[in-house]
Design an enzyme around this catalytic site. Structure first.
Site, PDB file in Angstrom:
ATOM      1  N   LYS A  67      -5.173  -0.093  12.398  1.00 48.33           N
ATOM      2  CA  LYS A  67      -4.644  -1.036  11.401  1.00 48.33           C
ATOM      3  C   LYS A  67      -3.171  -1.196  11.690  1.00 48.33           C
ATOM      4  CE  LYS A  67      -3.776  -0.260   6.871  1.00 48.33           C
ATOM      5  NZ  LYS A  67      -4.030  -0.195   5.416  1.00 48.33           N
ATOM      6  N   GLN A 138      -2.125  -2.090  -6.929  1.00 50.83           N
ATOM      7  CA  GLN A 138      -3.259  -1.211  -6.621  1.00 50.83           C
ATOM      8  C   GLN A 138      -3.959  -0.672  -7.867  1.00 50.83           C
ATOM      9  OE1 GLN A 138      -4.188  -0.672  -3.455  1.00 50.83           O
ATOM     10  NE2 GLN A 138      -2.413  -1.729  -2.599  1.00 50.83           N
ATOM     11  N   ASN A 159       3.567   3.678 -17.419  1.00 48.67           N
ATOM     12  CA  ASN A 159       4.245   3.135 -16.246  1.00 48.67           C
ATOM     13  C   ASN A 159       5.747   3.129 -16.491  1.00 48.67           C
ATOM     14  OD1 ASN A 159       4.004   1.955 -13.590  1.00 48.67           O
ATOM     15  ND2 ASN A 159       4.809   0.076 -14.502  1.00 48.67           N
ATOM     16  N   SER A 199       5.239   3.925  -6.673  1.00 49.43           N
ATOM     17  CA  SER A 199       6.154   4.036  -5.535  1.00 49.43           C
ATOM     18  C   SER A 199       7.254   5.043  -5.845  1.00 49.43           C
ATOM     19  CB  SER A 199       6.784   2.677  -5.239  1.00 49.43           C
ATOM     20  OG  SER A 199       5.808   1.689  -5.144  1.00 49.43           O
ATOM     21  N   MET A 219      -2.283   9.065  -5.518  1.00 44.74           N
ATOM     22  CA  MET A 219      -2.603   8.050  -4.515  1.00 44.74           C
ATOM     23  C   MET A 219      -1.383   7.280  -4.016  1.00 44.74           C
ATOM     24  SD  MET A 219      -5.750   8.712  -4.387  1.00 44.74           S
ATOM     25  CE  MET A 219      -6.153   7.502  -3.146  1.00 44.74           C
ATOM     26  N   GLY A 220      -0.242   7.420  -4.688  1.00 47.69           N
ATOM     27  CA  GLY A 220       0.913   6.608  -4.317  1.00 47.69           C
ATOM     28  C   GLY A 220       1.740   7.182  -3.185  1.00 47.69           C
ATOM     29  N   ASP A 222       2.617   8.206   0.134  1.00 48.88           N
ATOM     30  CA  ASP A 222       2.103   8.002   1.493  1.00 48.88           C
ATOM     31  C   ASP A 222       3.240   7.966   2.515  1.00 48.88           C
ATOM     32  OD1 ASP A 222       3.257   5.656   0.685  1.00 48.88           O
ATOM     33  OD2 ASP A 222       1.528   4.378   1.072  1.00 48.88           O
ATOM     34  N   GLY A 292      -4.348  11.734  -1.872  1.00 51.89           N
ATOM     35  CA  GLY A 292      -4.889  10.622  -1.066  1.00 51.89           C
ATOM     36  C   GLY A 292      -3.779   9.955  -0.278  1.00 51.89           C
TER      37      GLY A 292
HETATM   38  P1  NAD Z   1       3.419  -2.321  -6.557  1.00 49.89           P
HETATM   39  O1  NAD Z   1       4.754  -2.643  -5.982  1.00 49.89           O
HETATM   40  O2  NAD Z   1       2.524  -3.425  -6.976  1.00 49.89           O
HETATM   41  O3  NAD Z   1       3.628  -1.369  -7.844  1.00 49.89           O
HETATM   42  C1  NAD Z   1       4.498  -0.275  -7.794  1.00 49.89           C
HETATM   43  C2  NAD Z   1       4.215   0.682  -8.933  1.00 49.89           C
HETATM   44  O4  NAD Z   1       5.118   1.782  -8.841  1.00 49.89           O
HETATM   45  C3  NAD Z   1       4.458   0.070 -10.304  1.00 49.89           C
HETATM   46  O5  NAD Z   1       3.616   0.720 -11.227  1.00 49.89           O
HETATM   47  C4  NAD Z   1       5.912   0.405 -10.563  1.00 49.89           C
HETATM   48  O6  NAD Z   1       6.249   0.388 -11.950  1.00 49.89           O
HETATM   49  C5  NAD Z   1       5.967   1.805  -9.996  1.00 49.89           C
HETATM   50  N1  NAD Z   1       7.291   2.210  -9.556  1.00 49.89           N
HETATM   51  C6  NAD Z   1       8.145   1.522  -8.759  1.00 49.89           C
HETATM   52  N2  NAD Z   1       9.256   2.246  -8.532  1.00 49.89           N
HETATM   53  C7  NAD Z   1       9.093   3.408  -9.215  1.00 49.89           C
HETATM   54  C8  NAD Z   1       9.879   4.566  -9.381  1.00 49.89           C
HETATM   55  N3  NAD Z   1      11.074   4.678  -8.792  1.00 49.89           N
HETATM   56  N4  NAD Z   1       9.388   5.575 -10.140  1.00 49.89           N
HETATM   57  C9  NAD Z   1       8.166   5.472 -10.722  1.00 49.89           C
HETATM   58  N5  NAD Z   1       7.378   4.408 -10.606  1.00 49.89           N
HETATM   59  C10 NAD Z   1       7.834   3.385  -9.862  1.00 49.89           C
HETATM   60  O7  NAD Z   1       2.730  -1.366  -5.527  1.00 49.89           O
HETATM   61  P2  NAD Z   1       1.172  -1.079  -5.296  1.00 49.89           P
HETATM   62  O8  NAD Z   1       0.647  -2.032  -4.293  1.00 49.89           O
HETATM   63  O9  NAD Z   1       0.479  -0.925  -6.605  1.00 49.89           O
HETATM   64  O10 NAD Z   1       1.248   0.346  -4.559  1.00 49.89           O
HETATM   65  C11 NAD Z   1       1.659   1.504  -5.284  1.00 49.89           C
HETATM   66  C12 NAD Z   1       1.933   2.624  -4.307  1.00 49.89           C
HETATM   67  O11 NAD Z   1       0.740   2.973  -3.642  1.00 49.89           O
HETATM   68  C13 NAD Z   1       2.940   2.254  -3.208  1.00 49.89           C
HETATM   69  O12 NAD Z   1       3.882   3.304  -3.137  1.00 49.89           O
HETATM   70  C14 NAD Z   1       2.120   2.199  -1.945  1.00 49.89           C
HETATM   71  O13 NAD Z   1       2.841   2.588  -0.801  1.00 49.89           O
HETATM   72  C15 NAD Z   1       1.022   3.196  -2.278  1.00 49.89           C
HETATM   73  N6  NAD Z   1      -0.218   3.000  -1.525  1.00 49.89           N
HETATM   74  C16 NAD Z   1      -0.857   4.105  -1.064  1.00 49.89           C
HETATM   75  C17 NAD Z   1      -2.038   3.986  -0.349  1.00 49.89           C
HETATM   76  C18 NAD Z   1      -2.772   5.210   0.120  1.00 49.89           C
HETATM   77  O14 NAD Z   1      -3.729   5.090   0.893  1.00 49.89           O
HETATM   78  N7  NAD Z   1      -2.430   6.372  -0.345  1.00 49.89           N
HETATM   79  C19 NAD Z   1      -2.552   2.704  -0.076  1.00 49.89           C
HETATM   80  C20 NAD Z   1      -1.900   1.583  -0.604  1.00 49.89           C
HETATM   81  C21 NAD Z   1      -0.727   1.746  -1.322  1.00 49.89           C
END
Ligand code: NAD
Length: 321
Positions: A67, A138, A159, A199, A219-220, A222, A292
């Protein structure tokens, strides 16, 4: 070679297909049949973009590929998704290019499938309250996949940016479940399963807030430096992950490992639980934590499923290559 465009993915692959693909590949990883290659991720010095590759090979399904993609923060202003990805599959017998598959929706489906697999294998059977930390793109995918694994009767959410919580409420309503926004003390006290998908670079959920018997899916996290839960919670929990090397370096466990609170030996591959070579949760009092981190093999698994479905449904575009 086959092309499956991003716009076709939604009509091809659903949560059930993604769940099966991800559960199977986690099992193959734990049995040694599938392995991920080292991840490349670079700030390319253009458009503020982070770009990289996740790749691997599953000998049991012969999924080989990568990917490619990353994060372009300026995309939103152009009417595009900031996260962009494409999956490339190769014929494991010849090395020839086999398929190019849009990877944006697949990423959300495979990430939600991963936490759902962890809930299936690690959460208490009588889990009733789902707690969501994070309300970004997500989070809706996560919630939809999670509620298929237990008989949840309520969703609660928190949130950092409260204006985004409407997404959790709307998704719970779509699923026919009552929803309430709560503070983190209530979320930890009341939720039987907690999914964090943010994030964040600071711990959000504290050890003292989580009650015995809870399953937490982080899950966040990564990337190096990200963090969603306090290291003390990682220290208290029974730890499971998709891939131990990623968990210890870029996943939620990275901080507890760096601090010497846990070691890689304390982290179990979820595939071992799927394969029944590890018992997983052994008591209703255990706190289980699934880290995850997101592996390339998940992407290859769902992309391979999408290619099969595209062929079956006649929407695969064939090109001479
Ligand atoms: P998004 O930008 O749509 O949403 C971000 C989320 O994080 C929101 O809920 C926001 O309020 C919160 N946030 C932002 N900054 C923050 C901070 N400093 N402290 C606390 N919360 C904060 O992003 P998304 O597409 O929903 O993705 C969320 C996370 O998941 C990203 O970090 C992304 O890298 C991660 N992700 C992980 C995987 C995996 O396989 N583990 C896959 C996809 C995405």
């Amino acid at each position: 070679m086959i092309i499956v465009p991003e716009k076709e993915i939604a009509g091809l692959i659903g949560r059930k297909d993604a769940f099966e693909a991800v559960e199977n590949v986690f099992a193959a990883m734990a049995s040694g049949a599938a392995y991920n290659f080292p991840v490349i991720r670079e700030a390319i010095g253009h458009a503020d973009a982070l770009y990289g590759f996740k790749s691997g090979f599953d000998r049991s399904s012969l999924s080989l590929g990568l990917k490619s993609g990353g994060y372009w923060p300026g995309n939103m202003a152009k009417g595009l998704t900031n996260h962009q990805s494409t999956v490339f599959l190769f014929d494991a017998d010849t090395g020839q290019a086999k398929a190019v598959v849009g990877g944006n929706l697949l990423t959300a489906l495979r990430t939600a499938a991963a936490s759902a697999v962890s809930i299936k294998h690690l959460a208490r059977k009588d889990a009733k309250v789902l707690g969501m930390i994070g309300a970004g793109h997500q989070s809706a995918f996560q919630m939809r996949a999670a509620v298929e694994q237990r008989d949840f009767d309520k969703v609660i959410g928190w949130n950092l940016h409260p204006e985004m919580l409407v997404r959790l409420e709307e998704t719970a309503n779509e699923l026919g479940l009552p929803y309430e926004s709560v503070d983190l003390d209530r979320l930890g006290a009341e939720a039987d399963v907690i999914i964090s998908i943010t994030s964040s670079f600071e711990p959000i959920l504290k050890a003292a807030q989580v009650t015995p018997g809870t399953h937490v899916a982080c899950m966040g996290t990564d990337t190096k430096g990200k963090q969603e839960v306090e290291t003390a919670l990682v220290g208290q929990a029974k730890l499971f992950t998709d891939e131990i090397a990623q968990s210890a370096t870029i996943g939620e466990c990275q901080h507890a490992v760096a601090a010497g609170i846990v070691s890689e030996d304390n982290i179990i591959e979820i595939g071992a639980v799927i394969n029944a070579t590890h018992p997983g949760r052994t008591s209703d009092e255990d706190i289980t934590l699934f880290d995850g981190t997101g592996v390339g093999l998940q992407d290859l698994a769902v992309a391979s499923a999408a290619v099969e479905l595209a062929i079956q449904k006649g929407v695969a575009i064939n090109v001479d290559f």
